[in-house]
Design an enzyme around this catalytic site. Structure first.
Site, short mmCIF file in Angstrom:
data_model
loop_
_atom_site.label_atom_id
_atom_site.label_comp_id
_atom_site.label_asym_id
_atom_site.label_seq_id
_atom_site.Cartn_x
_atom_site.Cartn_y
_atom_site.Cartn_z
N ASP A 9 10.63 3.16 12.79
CA ASP A 9 10.03 2.00 13.45
C ASP A 9 8.93 2.52 14.38
OD1 ASP A 9 9.34 -0.18 14.98
OD2 ASP A 9 11.39 -0.68 15.57
N LEU A 38 0.82 -1.21 0.00
CA LEU A 38 0.00 0.00 0.00
C LEU A 38 0.86 1.26 0.00
CD1 LEU A 38 -2.83 1.18 0.03
CD2 LEU A 38 -2.86 0.90 2.53
N TRP A 65 -8.71 -8.17 0.92
CA TRP A 65 -8.10 -8.89 -0.21
C TRP A 65 -7.30 -7.94 -1.10
CZ3 TRP A 65 -11.76 -13.24 -2.41
CH2 TRP A 65 -12.32 -13.94 -1.34
N TYR A 89 -4.24 -12.49 13.44
CA TYR A 89 -4.10 -11.28 12.64
C TYR A 89 -5.29 -10.35 12.83
CZ TYR A 89 -4.31 -8.31 8.49
OH TYR A 89 -4.44 -7.23 7.65
N THR A 142 -8.99 -4.35 8.56
CA THR A 142 -9.24 -5.52 7.72
C THR A 142 -10.65 -6.10 7.90
OG1 THR A 142 -8.52 -7.82 7.34
CG2 THR A 142 -8.21 -6.93 9.54
N ASP A 143 -11.11 -6.79 6.87
CA ASP A 143 -12.37 -7.54 6.96
C ASP A 143 -12.25 -8.70 7.95
OD1 ASP A 143 -10.50 -8.65 5.14
OD2 ASP A 143 -12.04 -9.83 4.15
#
Length: 285
Positions: free
Chosen positions: A38, A13, A152, A127, A103-104
């Site tokens: 970091d 991304l 995805w 995750y 995220t989904d």
């Protein structure tokens, strides 16, 4: 001129943001990889945020290996949650708008209709749990934030499903692809583009949003489209598989409802096959 920091800038991304940045000359981008910045290091973060006024922080830094997260949960939570806590705190202190991605996989996949932002979260793998904890820190610790759940992700950069299938095509390998999960392939370039449009419009409708391309598919459907659009359908044997063994459980259904995003920002979202075809056209002109 707005100062925009992008963390994790050399991941999939982040590289999409780098590619698109040339189209936004009124934004002054500062791209950092994990070595340069970091986000688990509070002192390093403070140095960046005190060097100059940062208007936006786009956090692309993440632990994204779903399988390894089952064995490395501590590391996944360190990067996806505790480091995000650091970012949220320093963004709040410096009046910086934080743009964070989730995220989904925060959902368990039990529904049979697209998930709303208000639906109950119940991650079924490490995750997803680490990403949900990161969301909670952002909501709690800084007012000026956007959280975008997506699904995805693929692009011409990094490691992703599209590039894996293209590699298998080049090897003329036989493919067995699961039909047991349904979601939406999302072009990371599309996601990056809408973020940059939100920044340039100085939109302040802060909060949680779902963004993926339109439509839904199984991983088999996704693979089939990649093969067809690349012009290799007659060269590859593609088989449906009802089961694919993995260490991490995946939600059986994780399509995201984008109604809130569309109503709030008034942007059109490309249909997943159309966006995939446009990307592959550049690969196979």
């Amino acid at each position: 001129m707005k100062n925009v920091v992008v963390t994790g800038a050399f991941g999939q991304l982040g590289r999409c943001f780098q590619k698109l940045s040339a189209n936004y000359p009124k934004l002054d981008f500062h791209f950092f990889d994990a070595v340069q910045l970091d986000i688990t290091d509070k002192i390093g973060l403070k140095e960046v945020f005190t060097a100059k006024k940062i208007d936006y922080c786009i956090n692309c830094a993440a632990y994204t290996n779903v399988e390894k997260a089952e064995e490395e949960k501590e590391k996944a939570f360190l990067i996806n949650a505790e480091a995000v806590k650091n970012l949220a705190e320093i963004c709040d202190k410096n009046e910086t708008t934080l743009i964070h991605f989730s995220t989904d996989y925060v959902f368990d996949g039990q529904l049979t209709r697209p998930y709303l932002e208000t639906d109950f979260t119940n991650p079924i793998n490490g995750y997803g749990a680490s990403k949900l904890k990161g969301e909670e820190y952002v909501k709690k610790l800084t007012r000026k934030h956007f959280i975008f759940r997506s699904s995805w992700l693929y692009s011409q950069f990094g490691h992703n499903f599209m590039k894996t299938i293209l590699k298998k095509i080049s090897e003329k390998a036989e493919l067995n692809i699961t039909t047991s999960q349904r979601g939406t392939p999302t072009n990371a370039n599309d996601l990056a583009e809408v973020i940059l449009q939100i920044i340039t419009s100085e939109n302040t409708n802060f909060g949680l949003y779902h963004y993926s391309n339109l439509g839904e598919a199984t991983w088999y459907d996704f693979a089939k489209a990649i093969i067809e659009f690349s012009g290799a359908f007659d060269e590859i044997k593609l088989n449906k598989s009802g089961f694919y063994p993995t260490k991490a459980q995946r939600p059986a259904y994780s399509v995201l409802d984008k109604t809130k995003f569309i109503k709030t920002f008034g942007m059109e979202i490309p249909e997943w096959q159309k966006s995939l075809k446009a990307t592959l056209k550049r690969e196979f002109p």
